[in-house]
Design a protein around this motif. Sequence first.
Motif, PDB file in Angstrom:
ATOM      1  N   UNK A 164       0.874  -1.176   0.000  1.00 29.65           N
ATOM      2  CA  UNK A 164       0.000   0.000   0.000  1.00 29.65           C
ATOM      3  C   UNK A 164       0.912   1.228   0.000  1.00 29.65           C
ATOM      4  N   UNK A 165       0.620   2.195  -0.883  1.00 30.47           N
ATOM      5  CA  UNK A 165       1.403   3.427  -0.931  1.00 30.47           C
ATOM      6  C   UNK A 165       0.523   4.603  -0.514  1.00 30.47           C
ATOM      7  N   UNK A 166       1.026   5.391   0.449  1.00 32.76           N
ATOM      8  CA  UNK A 166       0.327   6.605   0.868  1.00 32.76           C
ATOM      9  C   UNK A 166       1.312   7.754   0.746  1.00 32.76           C
ATOM     10  N   UNK A 167       0.971   8.796  -0.030  1.00 38.12           N
ATOM     11  CA  UNK A 167       1.858   9.963  -0.101  1.00 38.12           C
ATOM     12  C   UNK A 167       1.171  11.143   0.570  1.00 38.12           C
ATOM     13  N   UNK A 168       2.004  12.030   1.147  1.00 40.04           N
ATOM     14  CA  UNK A 168       1.473  13.199   1.852  1.00 40.04           C
ATOM     15  C   UNK A 168       2.155  14.452   1.312  1.00 40.04           C
ATOM     16  N   UNK A 169       1.363  15.370   0.754  1.00 40.19           N
ATOM     17  CA  UNK A 169       1.910  16.611   0.217  1.00 40.19           C
ATOM     18  C   UNK A 169       1.722  16.699  -1.289  1.00 40.19           C
ATOM     19  N   UNK A 170       1.654  17.951  -1.787  1.00 36.83           N
ATOM     20  CA  UNK A 170       1.415  18.192  -3.226  1.00 36.83           C
ATOM     21  C   UNK A 170       2.481  17.533  -4.102  1.00 36.83           C
ATOM     22  N   UNK A 171       3.763  17.764  -3.755  1.00 41.70           N
ATOM     23  CA  UNK A 171       4.844  17.222  -4.590  1.00 41.70           C
ATOM     24  C   UNK A 171       4.940  15.706  -4.474  1.00 41.70           C
ATOM     25  N   UNK A 172       4.653  15.198  -3.264  1.00 40.22           N
ATOM     26  CA  UNK A 172       4.755  13.748  -3.048  1.00 40.22           C
ATOM     27  C   UNK A 172       3.788  13.002  -3.974  1.00 40.22           C
ATOM     28  N   UNK A 173       2.718  13.684  -4.357  1.00 36.40           N
ATOM     29  CA  UNK A 173       1.744  13.074  -5.265  1.00 36.40           C
ATOM     30  C   UNK A 173       2.386  12.681  -6.606  1.00 36.40           C
ATOM     31  N   UNK A 174       3.413  13.457  -7.017  1.00 32.63           N
ATOM     32  CA  UNK A 174       4.133  13.160  -8.277  1.00 32.63           C
ATOM     33  C   UNK A 174       4.716  11.746  -8.218  1.00 32.63           C
ATOM     34  N   UNK A 175       5.213  11.345  -7.026  1.00 31.53           N
ATOM     35  CA  UNK A 175       5.758   9.984  -6.857  1.00 31.53           C
ATOM     36  C   UNK A 175       4.668   8.950  -7.153  1.00 31.53           C
ATOM     37  N   UNK A 176       3.515   9.163  -6.522  1.00 26.48           N
ATOM     38  CA  UNK A 176       2.402   8.223  -6.668  1.00 26.48           C
ATOM     39  C   UNK A 176       1.982   8.128  -8.135  1.00 26.48           C
ATOM     40  N   UNK A 177       1.822   9.307  -8.791  1.00 31.66           N
ATOM     41  CA  UNK A 177       1.404   9.325 -10.204  1.00 31.66           C
ATOM     42  C   UNK A 177       2.401   8.589 -11.090  1.00 31.66           C
ATOM     43  N   UNK A 178       3.689   8.824 -10.837  1.00 32.14           N
ATOM     44  CA  UNK A 178       4.730   8.196 -11.662  1.00 32.14           C
ATOM     45  C   UNK A 178       4.737   6.681 -11.465  1.00 32.14           C
ATOM     46  N   UNK A 179       4.603   6.241 -10.203  1.00 31.91           N
ATOM     47  CA  UNK A 179       4.588   4.798  -9.925  1.00 31.91           C
ATOM     48  C   UNK A 179       3.421   4.143 -10.672  1.00 31.91           C
ATOM     49  N   UNK A 180       2.248   4.763 -10.609  1.00 28.27           N
ATOM     50  CA  UNK A 180       1.048   4.232 -11.281  1.00 28.27           C
ATOM     51  C   UNK A 180       1.248   4.228 -12.804  1.00 28.27           C
TER      52      UNK A 180
END
Length: 466
Positions: free
Chosen positions: A392-408
């Motif tokens: 399970x991946x949980x990101x916190x913060x506007x920029x951290x969302x970029x990590x989640x989007x890239x992984x997906x």
Amino acid sequence: MDMKPLSVKNLTAITTGELVQGSDEVLIQYGAYRLKQVKKPNTALFTNKRIVNWKTLEPLVPLVIVTNRSYSQDEIPRHVIIIKVMNTDEAYWKFVHFYRSQFDIPIIAITGTSGKTTTKEMIKHILSAGKKVTATTLSSNSRTASLQYLLRIDDETEAAVFETAVGSPGDVTNAGKYFKPTIGIITNIGAHHLNYCKTLEGYIQAKGEMVDIIDPTGSLILNAEDVNTQKIDFSKFQGRIIKIGKDASCDFRASNIRYGQNGMHFTVHHNWLAYEIFVPGFGEHQVYNALAALAAVSDLGVPIPVAARHLYTFRQLNKQLQKFEGINHSILLDDTWSITTTSLEAALNVLNSLGEGKKKIAVIGTITDLGSWGYIIHEQAGELIYRIGVDVLITIGEHARIMADQAVRLGFRAPVYAFKNTTLVYDLLHDIVDENTILLIKGDMYSKQISKLATELKVKSSFRSE
């Protein structure tokens, strides 16, 4: 800590200055480069700025001022000593070089993207058993901080260890001018602090300044497996290069690396002998920190079995992959001290190794201090998450969302939650965490939200070491 005292008479001679006012017998016990650094009497202040408000300095007399300015006799209070020099900057460096030259001791300088502080603390811990060691927390890399650290060295000091800041090109060189280290360590070179170096090449070069500041008869300790370290030109280094790593060519080679209850077990091979080592703290990167520390103290004559015994009692640093009991009887890894892609990769690897057969959850905050590089670095972090994997991946913060989007985007299939802040995270975790869960929380000391969340997720104090 006071510096090794110096008389006004000696300082006048060292700086090739002229004593304009005051007694040459006064002893100097502190040094300063800016007025606001003057905190106690008997300080030598090197300044080319005109001092206007003498009144505020009255509690600090006797005060020694080394300056290229001319003052009239009537404006200077009686207990202020003035040494007039041609050039204040030159006088300052003459003083610094003189002070350093009084001590023939090993001085170890450490740079790198991550592992600096841990390696420094390990070396200090091992050496302190038998020596008086001065160590720095060089998180501030101004010349003023370097001066204060240098002046902590006195006649009783037997070794000094410091980490050089890595913000911008010239930082390592500047630290070298003060400390003239005899042993240098480059832990690794990841893509952090690019903000100040413009390019990765510039950043590698900034770390490579270590080659120029080490005493030609000294040693340089390198991580043989670090790709970016290999790009440094070592051809002009005249001293000994000591390699650490897992490769057969390494002077200090680790093998049989395995996880223990609260740290890492491994075998170190050196000079055709093998030694069993335990180091508190999880992860293969911790083995590399320990190898660098063993190489450094070994270079100073500490036998490996003795160093190993002290390493066993090393206290792992706060918030650096510390293991706790978490909510709902889970295991919590608190890694909220600092965040770089290098340390994120290390943390995810630890999560995977410790979490075999468990549900692995990663809560990851924004990587700070990247300037215009933020987007690219967060994308690289997303690639790491995709490559290493979590349940399970949980990101916190506007920029951290970029990590989640890239992984997906790359094909990451596990559940992903991207939050702007921590408000809803605790409740989500409470629902999905159980006794078969291991939870990594990764951020840095600048994110109060993430530190607070880490505290809320802990049930009680850290698991005991072995």
